[in-house]
Design an enzyme around this catalytic site. Structure first.
Site, PDB file in Angstrom:
ATOM      1  N   HIS A   5      -4.640 -64.800 115.698  1.00  0.00           N
ATOM      2  CA  HIS A   5      -4.074 -63.605 116.319  1.00  0.00           C
ATOM      3  C   HIS A   5      -4.090 -62.435 115.350  1.00  0.00           C
ATOM      4  CE1 HIS A   5      -1.722 -65.638 119.798  1.00  0.00           C
ATOM      5  NE2 HIS A   5      -2.935 -65.272 120.130  1.00  0.00           N
ATOM      6  N   HIS A  10      -5.287 -72.298 117.806  1.00  0.00           N
ATOM      7  CA  HIS A  10      -4.282 -72.743 118.781  1.00  0.00           C
ATOM      8  C   HIS A  10      -4.807 -73.777 119.759  1.00  0.00           C
ATOM      9  CE1 HIS A  10      -2.246 -68.722 117.887  1.00  0.00           C
ATOM     10  NE2 HIS A  10      -1.530 -69.678 117.347  1.00  0.00           N
ATOM     11  N   GLU A  66      -1.533 -71.993 122.812  1.00  0.00           N
ATOM     12  CA  GLU A  66      -1.222 -73.291 122.192  1.00  0.00           C
ATOM     13  C   GLU A  66      -0.477 -74.183 123.187  1.00  0.00           C
ATOM     14  OE1 GLU A  66       1.183 -73.217 118.535  1.00  0.00           O
ATOM     15  OE2 GLU A  66       2.165 -75.014 119.300  1.00  0.00           O
ATOM     16  N   THR A  98       4.576 -74.678 117.740  1.00  0.00           N
ATOM     17  CA  THR A  98       4.633 -74.764 116.269  1.00  0.00           C
ATOM     18  C   THR A  98       5.394 -73.619 115.604  1.00  0.00           C
ATOM     19  OG1 THR A  98       2.475 -73.698 116.254  1.00  0.00           O
ATOM     20  CG2 THR A  98       2.506 -76.077 115.934  1.00  0.00           C
ATOM     21  N   CYS A 145       5.761 -76.116 112.542  1.00  0.00           N
ATOM     22  CA  CYS A 145       4.977 -76.344 111.320  1.00  0.00           C
ATOM     23  C   CYS A 145       5.677 -75.750 110.101  1.00  0.00           C
ATOM     24  CB  CYS A 145       3.556 -75.842 111.484  1.00  0.00           C
ATOM     25  SG  CYS A 145       3.265 -74.261 110.783  1.00  0.00           S
ATOM     26  N   SER A 163       1.155 -61.652 117.771  1.00  0.00           N
ATOM     27  CA  SER A 163       1.302 -62.909 117.027  1.00  0.00           C
ATOM     28  C   SER A 163       2.748 -63.390 117.098  1.00  0.00           C
ATOM     29  CB  SER A 163       0.880 -62.688 115.567  1.00  0.00           C
ATOM     30  OG  SER A 163       1.546 -63.597 114.730  1.00  0.00           O
ATOM     31  N   SER A 164       2.920 -64.584 117.648  1.00  0.00           N
ATOM     32  CA  SER A 164       4.273 -65.106 117.865  1.00  0.00           C
ATOM     33  C   SER A 164       5.021 -65.298 116.543  1.00  0.00           C
ATOM     34  CB  SER A 164       4.140 -66.418 118.633  1.00  0.00           C
ATOM     35  OG  SER A 164       5.280 -67.180 118.518  1.00  0.00           O
ATOM     36  N   ASN A 165       4.352 -65.855 115.524  1.00  0.00           N
ATOM     37  CA  ASN A 165       5.085 -66.125 114.278  1.00  0.00           C
ATOM     38  C   ASN A 165       5.423 -64.829 113.539  1.00  0.00           C
ATOM     39  OD1 ASN A 165       3.390 -65.973 111.593  1.00  0.00           O
ATOM     40  ND2 ASN A 165       1.997 -66.607 113.204  1.00  0.00           N
TER      41      ASN A 165
HETATM   42 FE1  F3S Z   1      -1.271 -74.170 111.930  1.00  0.00          FE
HETATM   43 FE2  F3S Z   1       1.167 -73.573 111.358  1.00  0.00          FE
HETATM   44 FE3  F3S Z   1      -0.709 -71.991 110.752  1.00  0.00          FE
HETATM   45  S1  F3S Z   1       0.438 -74.421 113.252  1.00  0.00           S
HETATM   46  S2  F3S Z   1      -2.248 -72.251 112.324  1.00  0.00           S
HETATM   47  S3  F3S Z   1      -0.425 -74.014 109.866  1.00  0.00           S
HETATM   48  S4  F3S Z   1       1.290 -71.378 111.457  1.00  0.00           S
END
Ligand code: F3S
Length: 285
Positions: free
Chosen positions: A41, A75, A127, A163, A191, A219-221
């Protein structure tokens, strides 16, 4: 003004790996690769891959024409699309992050064992759509425990998370399920890269006067990092590049914290820092 980077920020393992895979797929001049959906993203990095490595971005597998290789984004894609892709004869290169493959496998395995799947996540996120497609049983996708309230649940559920979600909110969903369902199998599929970046933002935002979070607005994160920062430091801003910086934000500030989402390239971060240094010289000297 002190410009301080978070202890953990930017590209995660999965994104670094996907970019390497895409760069290595470039091959000879006349052969192109295409990613199915955006590889990561971040539009700036996607343009760099297109310009320097002839890696196109397609919306879906129906847009494939004469490309030699199809790259699966970090994703992931749906199981159905992956199966269709494999029948086209094109070389399939899987850049799905292993942290995304894990919930896909859990959804498949647990549903085959008779569990309905609960996913804490955004149903519109690629995802989540990919993970859902691996389940052979009904899937409940929710963003809050309230959304579960009206759901008819069986006696066996397996719960997983997108994640990039927050652990505290995932635990609320898990607690709610424990009260309603006899058997709950919990898989923490959030993650570590996300958690580490979140923890570092928390630490930095609690002492900074102003926070700059760099990353794609879709971008979600990155959005999660921004929300955490904003909660602790009211002068927090989410930007995609240095062009969006506004010198007014930094007047009389002592500490400027900087962090970046898991798909933000290092060169974008460095451009922002350079511009912040320029702004500081002009505004605060
Ligand atoms: Fe994978 Fe986590 Fe990055 S799911 S793509 S290591 S933010």
């Amino acid at each position: 003004m002190k410009i301080e980077l978070a202890k953990n920020y930017g590209f995660c393992f999965g994104v670094k790996r996907a970019i390497k895979i895409a760069e290595n797929s470039a091959g000879s001049k006349d052969s192109t690769s295409a990613t199915i959906g955006e590889l990561i993203h971040n539009s700036l990095e996607i343009n760099r891959l297109k310009d320097n490595f002839r890696v196109k971005t397609l919306k879906n597998i129906n847009e494939l024409t004469d490309e030699k290789r199809a790259i699966i984004r970090t994703h992931g894609i749906t199981k159905g699309d992956l199966e269709r892709l494999k029948t086209t004869g094109i070389e399939v290169i899987d850049a799905t992050c292993p942290f995304v493959t894990k919930p896909q496998n859990i959804a498949e395995k647990m549903s085959n064992e008779g569990y309905e799947i609960v996913i804490f996540g955004d149903i519109n996120h690629p995802e989540v759509r990919g993970v859902m497609s691996y389940s052979t049983k009904p899937v409940h996708v929710v963003l809050s425990q309230e959304e579960l309230a009206g759901a008819k649940l069986p006696q066996k559920v397996a719960v997983i998370s997108q994640t990039t979600k927050k652990i505290e909110e995932f635990m609320t969903i898990v607690t709610h399920l424990m009260q309603r369902v006899k058997e709950v199998r919990v898989f923490n599929t959030i993650c570590n890269a996300t958690l580490e970046n979140q923890e570092a933002v928390r630490e930095l935002a609690s002492k900074a006067d102003v926070m700059v979070i760099i990353g794609g607005k879709n971008s979600s994160n990155t959005k999660q990092l921004y929300l955490i920062a904003k909660n602790l430091c009211k002068d927090s801003y989410l930007i995609e590049s240095q062009n969006e910086l506004n010198s007014e934000w930094f007047k009389d500030k002592k500490i400027c914290g900087v962090s970046a989402g898991a798909s933000t390239p290092e060169w974008v971060i460095q451009n922002v820092i350079k511009e912040l240094e320029n702004i500081d010289k002009i505004c605060n000297s």
